[in-house]
Design an enzyme around this catalytic site. Structure first.
Site, PDB file in Angstrom:
ATOM      1  N   HIS A 153       0.834  -1.220   0.000  1.00  0.00           N
ATOM      2  CA  HIS A 153       0.000   0.000   0.000  1.00  0.00           C
ATOM      3  C   HIS A 153       0.868   1.268   0.000  1.00  0.00           C
ATOM      4  O   HIS A 153       1.179   1.827   1.053  1.00  0.00           O
ATOM      5  CB  HIS A 153      -0.896  -0.030   1.249  1.00  0.00           C
ATOM      6  CG  HIS A 153      -2.018   0.959   1.213  1.00  0.00           C
ATOM      7  ND1 HIS A 153      -3.274   0.669   1.694  1.00  0.00           N
ATOM      8  CD2 HIS A 153      -2.086   2.240   0.784  1.00  0.00           C
ATOM      9  CE1 HIS A 153      -4.058   1.718   1.552  1.00  0.00           C
ATOM     10  NE2 HIS A 153      -3.355   2.701   1.016  1.00  0.00           N
TER      11      HIS A 153
ATOM     12  N   ASP B 102       1.080   2.739   3.770  1.00  0.00           N
ATOM     13  CA  ASP B 102       0.145   3.803   3.372  1.00  0.00           C
ATOM     14  C   ASP B 102       0.902   5.116   3.143  1.00  0.00           C
ATOM     15  O   ASP B 102       0.424   6.206   3.494  1.00  0.00           O
ATOM     16  CB  ASP B 102      -0.990   3.990   4.382  1.00  0.00           C
ATOM     17  CG  ASP B 102      -2.215   4.651   3.730  1.00  0.00           C
ATOM     18  OD1 ASP B 102      -2.126   5.045   2.555  1.00  0.00           O
ATOM     19  OD2 ASP B 102      -3.253   4.769   4.400  1.00  0.00           O
TER      20      ASP B 102
ATOM     21  N   HIS C 246       2.550  14.379   0.496  1.00  0.00           N
ATOM     22  CA  HIS C 246       1.874  15.647   0.189  1.00  0.00           C
ATOM     23  C   HIS C 246       2.879  16.772   0.353  1.00  0.00           C
ATOM     24  O   HIS C 246       3.713  16.744   1.268  1.00  0.00           O
ATOM     25  CB  HIS C 246       0.688  15.891   1.127  1.00  0.00           C
ATOM     26  CG  HIS C 246      -0.459  14.967   0.893  1.00  0.00           C
ATOM     27  ND1 HIS C 246      -1.219  15.000  -0.254  1.00  0.00           N
ATOM     28  CD2 HIS C 246      -0.961  13.953   1.643  1.00  0.00           C
ATOM     29  CE1 HIS C 246      -2.148  14.053  -0.191  1.00  0.00           C
ATOM     30  NE2 HIS C 246      -2.008  13.396   0.947  1.00  0.00           N
TER      31      HIS C 246
HETATM   32  O1  DOR Z   1      -4.519   9.590   4.588  1.00  0.00           O
HETATM   33  C1  DOR Z   1      -4.740   9.120   3.487  1.00  0.00           C
HETATM   34  N1  DOR Z   1      -4.092   9.554   2.394  1.00  0.00           N
HETATM   35  N2  DOR Z   1      -5.663   8.143   3.360  1.00  0.00           N
HETATM   36  C2  DOR Z   1      -6.081   7.707   2.166  1.00  0.00           C
HETATM   37  O2  DOR Z   1      -6.927   6.846   2.124  1.00  0.00           O
HETATM   38  C3  DOR Z   1      -5.528   8.299   0.916  1.00  0.00           C
HETATM   39  C4  DOR Z   1      -4.193   8.866   1.160  1.00  0.00           C
HETATM   40  C5  DOR Z   1      -3.712   9.762   0.044  1.00  0.00           C
HETATM   41  O3  DOR Z   1      -3.821   9.381  -1.120  1.00  0.00           O
HETATM   42  O4  DOR Z   1      -3.183  10.837   0.315  1.00  0.00           O
END
Ligand code: DOR
Length: 429
Positions: A64, A309, A313
């Site tokens: 992920h 995960d 950003h």
């Molecule tokens: O915190 C998150 N960021 N949860 C998600 O499900 C998507 C992910 C993202 O793509 O930034």
């Protein structure tokens, strides 16, 4: 070219063993594992890597990861994400489809594979969307995407709200040999929420997302697995109730697997009291009780996988008012160290930890990896279990800096990563 990795302890997560062995690598594959006393044909060895005092594991496999190419290359490219991955000990990552455009057609899947080959770092396995445009309305052509190289499907970032569509997705994906990864969130319950709904959100006045928003969809996926007999994998488990639901599903023998991420076993919602957007993630950080139930779920094998995960950003999206900030945190370079904490704290053995970071995810996706044995790809990570370090911004190889673990003391990290017998990362020791 024959490479010898010498003097280390080899972890076999599938057998649960840690044994002193040397590893001979030839033509990108593991050609022999030599026990004490056995010797390789020394004269033919063209490169020797000294792993004395180190642990040798199969390259980690992340099920992920979010790469932001195509579309948001300023946050992460396939090359920068694959570089961060190998620095974290990962020889393979599976990338989620919420790019722009999303990976819902053959050309995007093929583009990802091409770009990852060009980067020449970690192997990158594309996950395609479940629904066209991730809109939750109609299914994409799973078999075409599987033929193009996708290994799974997910609308991650969004739930599939329509239960009938999800049922068809499970049935169709099994037919095409694809894993289904479910982002469990009831959007009507979570709407407008930016953190866990509880004592802290009430105190600091931010709209919350209840644990029930996740639990309800976990229960639905379990019901659909029972109805169809098809496998389903639950992404980023964050609540204790989800852990209990998955435990019961497994006891019943249903084909349900699950992952969590290091932030869900390390951090809790109390950290949001200072409105620090680095802690803003979806699903949100939960209560200390949830954190301890997640740890227990990992220790007892209810949760199969530790995924990152990894969600890069830019500061433009993170250094803004809390409610406007993007959800997500990077994780490829910190997951290993944070998981090794669980080993030191006695929650799991080292082979267990490595199975959650490699072989279990590889098995769910049906991709190679997760075991060092003769005839397998030489995807290897060498770990220094004793190395202590403070995780700093200068260490980050991802394009984004949104880690909540900056400034944290860590122990145990990757020294060297190999993919197909080629060294793709070596830490300056
Ligand atoms: O915190 C998150 N960021 N949860 C998600 O499900 C998507 C992910 C993202 O793509 O930034």
């Amino acid at each position: 070219m024959i490479t010898l990795i010498k003097g280390g302890e080899v972890v076999n997560p599938r057998l649960g063993t840690v044994e002193k062995k040397d590893l001979l690598i030839e033509n990108g594959m593991v050609s022999r594992l030599l026990s004490k006393g056995e010797s390789g044909e020394a004269s033919e060895v063209s490169k020797t890597i000294d792993a004395a005092g180190k642990v040798i594991v199969p390259g980690l496999v992340d099920i992920h990861t979010h790469l932001r190419e195509p579309g948001h290359e300023y946050k992460e490219t396939i090359a920068s994400g694959a570089m961060a991955a190998v620095a974290g000990g990962y020889s393979a990552i599976a990338c989620m489809p919420n790019t722009s455009p999303p990976n819902d057609c053959r050309s995007v899947t093929e583009f990802i594979i091409e770009q990852s080959k060009r980067a020449g770092r970690a192997r990158v396995y594309p996950i395609a969307t479940i629904s066209k445009g991730q809109k939750g309305e109609s299914l994409v052509d799973f078999c075409e995407l599987a033929a193009a190289g996708a290994v799974g499907v997910s609308d991650d970032g969004f739930p599939v709200v329509n239960s009938e569509l999800m049922r068809r997705a499970l049935e169709y994906a099994r037919y095409c040999g694809l894993a289904v990864i479910s982002h469990c969130e009831d959007p009507n319950l979570s709407k407008g929420g930016v953190m866990h709904e509880g004592e802290i959100s009430t105190r600091i006045g931010l709209p919350g997302v209840s644990g029930a928003s996740e639990d309800i969809f976990v229960y639905r996926e379990i019901s659909l697995a029972r109805l169809t007999g098809c496998p389903v994998h639950i992404a980023h488990v964050s609540t204790g109730v989800s852990v209990e639901l998955i435990r019961r599903a497994k006891e019943e023998g249903l084909p349900v697997t699950a992952e969590t991420a290091p932030h869900y076993f390390t951090l809790d919602h109390g950290l949001l009291a200072e409105y620090d957007t680095r802690y803003k993630v979806n699903p949100p950080l939960r209560t200390p009780k949830d954190v301890s139930q997640i740890r227990k779920g990992l220790a007892e094998g209810v949760i199969d996988v530790i995924a990152t995960d990894h969600a890069p950003h830019d500061s433009l999206e993170k250094e803004v008012e809390f409610d406007k900030a993007a959800f997500g945190m990077i994780g490829l370079q910190t997951a290993l160290s944070l998981t090794l904490d669980l080993v030191r704290e006695g929650f799991m053995t080292l082979p267990d930890a490595i199975s959650k970071l490699s072989s279990n995810g590889a098995a769910i996706l049906g991709v190679p990896g997760g075991e060092l044995k003769e005839g397998e790809n030489a995807d290897v990570a060498i770990i220094d279990m004793e190395s202590e370090y403070c995780f700093k911004e200068k260490d980050i190889l991802s394009k984004s800096r949104n880690s909540p673990f900056l400034g944290r003391m860590m122990k145990g990290r990757c020294d060297l990563t190999m993919v197909g017998g080629k060294i793709v990362y070596q830490r300056n020791v």
